[in-house]
Design a protein around this motif. Structure first.
Motif, PDB file in Angstrom:
ATOM      1  N   ILE A 112     -38.976  -5.150  18.150  1.00  0.00           N
ATOM      2  CA  ILE A 112     -37.681  -4.486  18.324  1.00  0.00           C
ATOM      3  C   ILE A 112     -36.742  -4.813  17.162  1.00  0.00           C
ATOM      4  O   ILE A 112     -35.963  -3.964  16.723  1.00  0.00           O
ATOM      5  N   LEU A 113     -36.850  -6.026  16.616  1.00  0.00           N
ATOM      6  CA  LEU A 113     -36.009  -6.395  15.475  1.00  0.00           C
ATOM      7  C   LEU A 113     -36.370  -5.568  14.247  1.00  0.00           C
ATOM      8  O   LEU A 113     -35.491  -5.172  13.470  1.00  0.00           O
ATOM      9  N   GLU A 114     -37.635  -5.287  14.073  1.00  0.00           N
ATOM     10  CA  GLU A 114     -38.052  -4.474  12.931  1.00  0.00           C
ATOM     11  C   GLU A 114     -37.493  -3.063  13.031  1.00  0.00           C
ATOM     12  O   GLU A 114     -37.067  -2.470  12.027  1.00  0.00           O
ATOM     13  N   TYR A 115     -37.503  -2.501  14.221  1.00  0.00           N
ATOM     14  CA  TYR A 115     -36.880  -1.184  14.404  1.00  0.00           C
ATOM     15  C   TYR A 115     -35.397  -1.223  14.054  1.00  0.00           C
ATOM     16  O   TYR A 115     -34.850  -0.283  13.473  1.00  0.00           O
ATOM     17  N   LYS A 116     -34.730  -2.321  14.405  1.00  0.00           N
ATOM     18  CA  LYS A 116     -33.281  -2.409  14.230  1.00  0.00           C
ATOM     19  C   LYS A 116     -32.850  -2.707  12.797  1.00  0.00           C
ATOM     20  O   LYS A 116     -31.728  -2.377  12.416  1.00  0.00           O
ATOM     21  N   ILE A 117     -33.709  -3.333  12.000  1.00  0.00           N
ATOM     22  CA  ILE A 117     -33.310  -3.662  10.623  1.00  0.00           C
ATOM     23  C   ILE A 117     -33.754  -2.609   9.617  1.00  0.00           C
ATOM     24  O   ILE A 117     -33.354  -2.654   8.449  1.00  0.00           O
ATOM     25  N   THR A 118     -34.550  -1.649  10.067  1.00  0.00           N
ATOM     26  CA  THR A 118     -35.066  -0.625   9.162  1.00  0.00           C
ATOM     27  C   THR A 118     -34.200   0.631   9.231  1.00  0.00           C
ATOM     28  O   THR A 118     -34.010   1.206  10.298  1.00  0.00           O
ATOM     29  N   LYS A 119     -33.687   1.040   8.090  1.00  0.00           N
ATOM     30  CA  LYS A 119     -32.889   2.262   8.024  1.00  0.00           C
ATOM     31  C   LYS A 119     -33.815   3.488   8.069  1.00  0.00           C
ATOM     32  O   LYS A 119     -34.928   3.464   7.534  1.00  0.00           O
ATOM     33  N   PHE A 120     -33.316   4.544   8.693  1.00  0.00           N
ATOM     34  CA  PHE A 120     -34.087   5.790   8.771  1.00  0.00           C
ATOM     35  C   PHE A 120     -34.470   6.275   7.380  1.00  0.00           C
ATOM     36  O   PHE A 120     -35.595   6.751   7.149  1.00  0.00           O
ATOM     37  N   GLU A 121     -33.569   6.123   6.415  1.00  0.00           N
ATOM     38  CA  GLU A 121     -33.834   6.610   5.058  1.00  0.00           C
ATOM     39  C   GLU A 121     -35.018   5.873   4.417  1.00  0.00           C
ATOM     40  O   GLU A 121     -35.669   6.406   3.517  1.00  0.00           O
ATOM     41  N   GLU A 122     -35.312   4.665   4.883  1.00  0.00           N
ATOM     42  CA  GLU A 122     -36.425   3.902   4.316  1.00  0.00           C
ATOM     43  C   GLU A 122     -37.778   4.466   4.727  1.00  0.00           C
ATOM     44  O   GLU A 122     -38.787   4.253   4.029  1.00  0.00           O
TER      45      GLU A 122
END
Length: 306
Positions: A241-251
């Protein structure tokens, strides 16, 4: 803004803080994260001299805080305590006005600043005459934040500020807190044991254990480039869940083949993958988009270290 240089503190021959050093930069939220007893609250309280260090030095804007009177130092620092820390025999208005009174503000200035903060924190003027026990937990915490922000000090210290709140209330206050324009010109140090809170609010995270700092890094660095097995294991239960939260959609855009998503969702580029997936999960018409974003994130994740 704040420099901690080899600071230590013992209580009854037990080491609480063990020669730690770190810096909190201008206009950032630095989160001190760790389990109970790791030394994080002791560290915070040494910054405004509620606790005196046994050794080492603390500097604010290059000036050793030991050369500043305690009262003067504390008036220049906003402080949010655990469980809001409101004075039970003061009204809400009186609680918020504590520091302005010490600074000898006139009543009009205090009232104007109070009204502005109430609006930003989604509090009505009706609560000003109430006593703390008449407020909900979320309201009490918002009032505690208003009290800490009212004098617009350059530094804000927060000790487990949202720890007593339920998940739904905490999520709402996190959003309000992050949107406050007052934070843009402050250095904030926030202590928490809540991993997701640290990632939601922190620009950088300082992970402590047994009185020592194990790693200082951005949320992405500490997750993908852990300093050792302790750091890796500390976040293991929350990692996905942390990975989902720290990754920007643009990435993850390079991994998305559906051009319809890209054309329709240009406003989401700065949103996190977590936010985008939540948006797409609400409406059935976005079911295909949801699966496409999920697939793209999995491809992106494979390229990250660790």
């Amino acid at each position: 803004m704040i420099t901690i240089d080899r600071v230590s503190k013992n209580f009854k021959n037990k080491i609480a803080v063990d020669a730690i050093s770190f810096e909190a930069k201008d206009n950032e939220i630095l989160v001190i994260l760790g389990t109970s007893g790791c030394g994080k609250t002791t560290t915070l309280k040494m910054i405004n001299r509620l606790i005196e260090p046994d050794s080492g030095s603390i500097f604010i804007e290059g000036k050793n805080i030991q050369t500043v009177q305690k009262e003067t130092l504390r008036r220049s620092i906003g402080y949010v305590m655990q469980h809001s820390g409101l004075f039970p025999h003061y009204t809400v208005a009186e609680n918020i006005a504590v520091l302005p009174s010490l600074l000898r503000w006139d009543k009009a200035k205090t009232a104007q600043r109070t009204d502005a903060l109430l609006e930003k924190l989604n509090l009505s003027e009706e609560i000003l005459k109430k006593m703390p026990h008449e407020l909900s937990g979320g309201q009490q915490q918002r009032v505690g934040i208003a009290r800490a922000l009212i004098a617009n000090t350059p530094i804000l210290l927060m000790d487990e500020p949202f720890g007593s709140l339920d998940t739904i209330t905490k999520t709402a206050i996190h959003k309000e807190f992050k949107s406050l324009d007052e934070l843009k010109n402050k250095t904030t140090i926030l202590v928490t044991h809540d991993v997701q809170e640290a990632f939601d609010l922190g620009h950088r995270i300082c992970l402590m254990d047994n009185g020592r700092i194990i790693q200082q890094a951005t949320p992405k660095e500490i997750l993908y480039q852990p300093a050792n097995d302790f750091v890796k294991d500390f976040f293991a239960a929350h990692r996905v869940i942390l990975e989902y939260k720290i990754t920007k959609f643009e990435e993850i855009i390079p991994f998305i083949s559906n051009t319809i998503i890209l054309n329709e969702q240009t406003d989401l580029n700065q949103a996190t993958v977590w936010d985008v997936l939540q948006k797409f999960s609400i409406e059935n018409r976005y079911a295909d988009h949801y699966q496409e974003v999920l697939k793209a994130f999995v491809s992106y994740r494979k390229l990250q270290t660790v």
